[in-house]
Enzyme design. Structure first.
Site, short mmCIF file in Angstrom:
data_model
loop_
_atom_site.label_atom_id
_atom_site.label_comp_id
_atom_site.label_asym_id
_atom_site.label_seq_id
_atom_site.Cartn_x
_atom_site.Cartn_y
_atom_site.Cartn_z
N ASP A 98 -1.87 -3.14 -22.00
CA ASP A 98 -1.32 -2.34 -20.92
C ASP A 98 0.19 -2.52 -20.96
O ASP A 98 0.78 -2.56 -22.03
CB ASP A 98 -1.95 -2.76 -19.58
N ASN B 1 1.33 3.19 -23.11
CA ASN B 1 1.68 1.97 -22.40
C ASN B 1 2.69 1.16 -23.23
O ASN B 1 2.86 1.42 -24.42
CB ASN B 1 0.45 1.10 -22.12
N GLU C 15 0.97 -0.89 -11.01
CA GLU C 15 1.68 -0.54 -12.25
C GLU C 15 3.18 -0.46 -11.98
O GLU C 15 3.63 -0.64 -10.86
CB GLU C 15 1.20 0.82 -12.80
#
Length: 297
Positions: free
Chosen positions: A207, A158, A17
């Protein structure tokens, strides 16, 4: 046109991430939430260096001081100087942690850091726990440390991006399969007029995202084995297939900002390169990373 993703760092992240491109270093920083790591990929040497932290690392921002980064951990923000590995608390501590934790975060054009929270689904040993809707909050942390809340009732926060003209803010909730658009006032660092932007796409869940210089949003689809390139009007312009299932976040890098770096999360045993860092060369450059105001020493 065909896009060819290339695996540039097979690091085996459980949940890669937080990708951010540092132009002064010609390097990409990103995290592995579940192993409490930050990685650095040097574009010239192709080397990867990794640092270990004491809790999940969820997001990274450049600051207005080269060499100093703002790092979002699960429970708080810290300053971090990678060259010496110096670490110092920023001052922001997440209310309700560890029942909740921080997730995706990015700095806006005015120098504020925006970060969302969610029910904490990372156990103390890094294994995954359960998620639940409605427990997340979107925070804005100003350069002077002032904290304000802008959205509540979130599942998994997100996608935080700003349009090239600095007039629109994009923000997503993974559990709701929604990306929202807001009006953004750069003079106040404020958002308003929430509306649906991209919703109901069946390939995975939204995401992290990055935005290009034409205002197209490149959204990583967790569980969908792809990225969706979304036009400024909210229509689907392109789907870029990926070789692994769980696509997590992306950032434009390279000297011309035409390399899209993509992080991924672990998959099943058949996906040996799940959790790797990938790169795709694109035709349209991205935008330079915004920098958080480092108002404290």
């Amino acid at each position: 046109m065909a896009r060819e993703p290339v695996c540039v760092a097979p690091v085996g992240d459980r949940c890669g991430e937080g990708a951010v491109w540092s132009a002064p270093e010609a390097a990409l920083y990103w995290t592995d939430i579940n192993r409490f790591l930050i990685h650095r990929y040097d574009e010239e040497t192709l080397a990867v260096r990794t640092w270990l932290f004491e809790e999940p690392v969820v997001a990274i921002s450049l600051t207005d001081e080269d060499g100093r980064l703002l790092v979002a951990l699960g429970s708080k923000l810290i300053w971090w100087w990678p060259q010496t590995d110096r670490r110092k608390d920023h001052g922001f501590v997440l209310p309700g942690a560890p029942r909740v934790r921080l997730n995706d975060g990015r700095t806006d054009p005015a120098g504020n850091f925006w970060v969302g929270s969610m029910k904490n689904n990372v156990l103390p040993d890094g294994q995954l726990g359960d998620v639940a809707p409605g427990e997340g909050i979107l925070y804005r942390i100003a350069p002077d440390g002032a904290v304000s809340e802008w959205r509540a009732g979130l599942g998994i926060s997100n996608t935080l991006c700003w349009s090239p003209g600095r007039s629109t803010f994009y923000f997503g909730d993974t559990l709701a399969n929604e990306i929202y658009a807001f009006d953004y006032d750069v003079s106040k660092g404020a958002i308003s007029a929430e509306r649906h932007f991209f919703t109901g796409f069946e390939r995975g869940s939204p995401d992290g995202s990055a935005i290009d210089s034409q205002g197209f949003l490149w959204n990583c689809r967790y569980g969908g084995r792809c990225l969706a390139r979304i036009a400024p009007d909210g229509s689907l312009a392109e789907v870029i297939d990926m070789p692994v299932t769980n696509i997590t976040t992306c950032a434009f890098g390279g000297v011309d900002l035409k390399t899209l770096y993509i992080t991924t999360a672990g998959g099943g045993p058949a996906e040996r390169l799940a959790g790797s860092l990938y790169a795709i060369r694109v035709d349209i450059a991205g935008l330079p990373e915004n920098r958080y105001g480092a108002a404290t020493p």
